[in-house]
Scaffold this motif. Sequence first.
Motif, PDB file in Angstrom:
ATOM      1  N   LEU A 240     -26.096 -16.192 -35.147  1.00  0.00           N
ATOM      2  CA  LEU A 240     -25.350 -16.058 -33.899  1.00  0.00           C
ATOM      3  C   LEU A 240     -25.897 -17.024 -32.859  1.00  0.00           C
ATOM      4  O   LEU A 240     -27.074 -17.387 -32.882  1.00  0.00           O
ATOM      5  CB  LEU A 240     -25.456 -14.637 -33.349  1.00  0.00           C
ATOM      6  CG  LEU A 240     -24.689 -13.512 -34.040  1.00  0.00           C
ATOM      7  CD1 LEU A 240     -24.855 -12.231 -33.244  1.00  0.00           C
ATOM      8  CD2 LEU A 240     -23.239 -13.847 -34.222  1.00  0.00           C
ATOM      9  N   SER A 241     -25.050 -17.412 -31.934  1.00  0.00           N
ATOM     10  CA  SER A 241     -25.489 -18.169 -30.762  1.00  0.00           C
ATOM     11  C   SER A 241     -24.672 -17.683 -29.563  1.00  0.00           C
ATOM     12  O   SER A 241     -23.584 -17.127 -29.722  1.00  0.00           O
ATOM     13  CB  SER A 241     -25.302 -19.675 -30.969  1.00  0.00           C
ATOM     14  OG  SER A 241     -23.945 -19.985 -31.218  1.00  0.00           O
ATOM     15  N   TYR A 242     -25.232 -17.897 -28.389  1.00  0.00           N
ATOM     16  CA  TYR A 242     -24.588 -17.436 -27.157  1.00  0.00           C
ATOM     17  C   TYR A 242     -24.561 -18.583 -26.161  1.00  0.00           C
ATOM     18  O   TYR A 242     -25.594 -19.156 -25.818  1.00  0.00           O
ATOM     19  CB  TYR A 242     -25.370 -16.248 -26.575  1.00  0.00           C
ATOM     20  CG  TYR A 242     -24.741 -15.614 -25.366  1.00  0.00           C
ATOM     21  CD1 TYR A 242     -23.513 -14.971 -25.445  1.00  0.00           C
ATOM     22  CD2 TYR A 242     -25.380 -15.645 -24.124  1.00  0.00           C
ATOM     23  CE1 TYR A 242     -22.937 -14.379 -24.333  1.00  0.00           C
ATOM     24  CE2 TYR A 242     -24.822 -15.049 -23.010  1.00  0.00           C
ATOM     25  CZ  TYR A 242     -23.589 -14.418 -23.125  1.00  0.00           C
ATOM     26  OH  TYR A 242     -23.010 -13.829 -22.024  1.00  0.00           O
ATOM     27  N   ARG A 243     -23.377 -18.946 -25.708  1.00  0.00           N
ATOM     28  CA  ARG A 243     -23.227 -20.086 -24.812  1.00  0.00           C
ATOM     29  C   ARG A 243     -23.568 -19.683 -23.382  1.00  0.00           C
ATOM     30  O   ARG A 243     -23.010 -18.733 -22.845  1.00  0.00           O
ATOM     31  CB  ARG A 243     -21.788 -20.618 -24.878  1.00  0.00           C
ATOM     32  CG  ARG A 243     -21.529 -21.805 -23.965  1.00  0.00           C
ATOM     33  CD  ARG A 243     -20.148 -22.370 -24.186  1.00  0.00           C
ATOM     34  NE  ARG A 243     -19.099 -21.381 -24.026  1.00  0.00           N
ATOM     35  CZ  ARG A 243     -18.578 -21.036 -22.856  1.00  0.00           C
ATOM     36  NH1 ARG A 243     -19.022 -21.606 -21.747  1.00  0.00           N
ATOM     37  NH2 ARG A 243     -17.615 -20.135 -22.797  1.00  0.00           N
ATOM     38  N   VAL A 244     -24.481 -20.412 -22.793  1.00  0.00           N
ATOM     39  CA  VAL A 244     -24.844 -20.214 -21.392  1.00  0.00           C
ATOM     40  C   VAL A 244     -24.700 -21.547 -20.663  1.00  0.00           C
ATOM     41  O   VAL A 244     -24.921 -22.606 -21.234  1.00  0.00           O
ATOM     42  CB  VAL A 244     -26.280 -19.678 -21.230  1.00  0.00           C
ATOM     43  CG1 VAL A 244     -26.403 -18.276 -21.756  1.00  0.00           C
ATOM     44  CG2 VAL A 244     -27.283 -20.584 -21.930  1.00  0.00           C
ATOM     45  N   ASP A 245     -24.313 -21.473 -19.410  1.00  0.00           N
ATOM     46  CA  ASP A 245     -24.107 -22.664 -18.600  1.00  0.00           C
ATOM     47  C   ASP A 245     -25.291 -22.883 -17.665  1.00  0.00           C
ATOM     48  O   ASP A 245     -26.131 -22.001 -17.467  1.00  0.00           O
ATOM     49  CB  ASP A 245     -22.817 -22.532 -17.781  1.00  0.00           C
ATOM     50  CG  ASP A 245     -21.592 -22.309 -18.665  1.00  0.00           C
ATOM     51  OD1 ASP A 245     -21.522 -22.945 -19.735  1.00  0.00           O
ATOM     52  OD2 ASP A 245     -20.728 -21.493 -18.289  1.00  0.00           O
TER      53      ASP A 245
END
Length: 202
Positions: free
Chosen positions: A145-150
């Motif tokens: 899994l990966s989680y996109r953060v800005d």
Amino acid sequence: ESGDHYDAVVARAHAAASQRLVRLLREQRHLLEQVEFMRAVFLMRAGDVAVHFLDMTEGELRKSARTIRWQKAAAALTFALNSGSYSPPAALGEAAFERLRCDFAPTSALLETINFHARAAASGAAPAPADAGAVTITGVEALRLSYRVDFPLDLVVNDAAQTRFQLLFRHLFRTRYVERQLQGLWLALRPVPGLLTRYSPA
């Protein structure tokens, strides 16, 4: 004295900028809620999401990771997140689910862990080959899994933090899968009450 004066000015400016950044991260970018969401999903605490996901993908994930289309796993993950009982923090809403991505790692979690710690320690140890074990590992072992953060959240939830979450998820997901297999085996082999006495010779 002049140097000390400028040092003090820079220190005050740095402290003020740091305080503003912390307020921005916590109040506008919801840093604590973002981390809470990642902990719930990556550490397998998001209710029945893992159960729904395995119900839909268990057979597919037994195959070699190289033969599985990640789009199928991504669609199943989206469905499991939206149909499960877990709700993300109110500050994030359902949009948090859209930031999650899944794919299949080219190496085992063990090799990835070794390489990660070697890079972190800057030991100079040669990393394991990128394709080591890729032929033999299954989708269960390779799912990631990966989680996109800005920006500026990625200053805190950076690549190293993401990798740690990913490695923990891979270990826990495989453990959950093994637990599921053991439960099925126990149910299959559980003796039926009275079966032995019914057919035993008098």
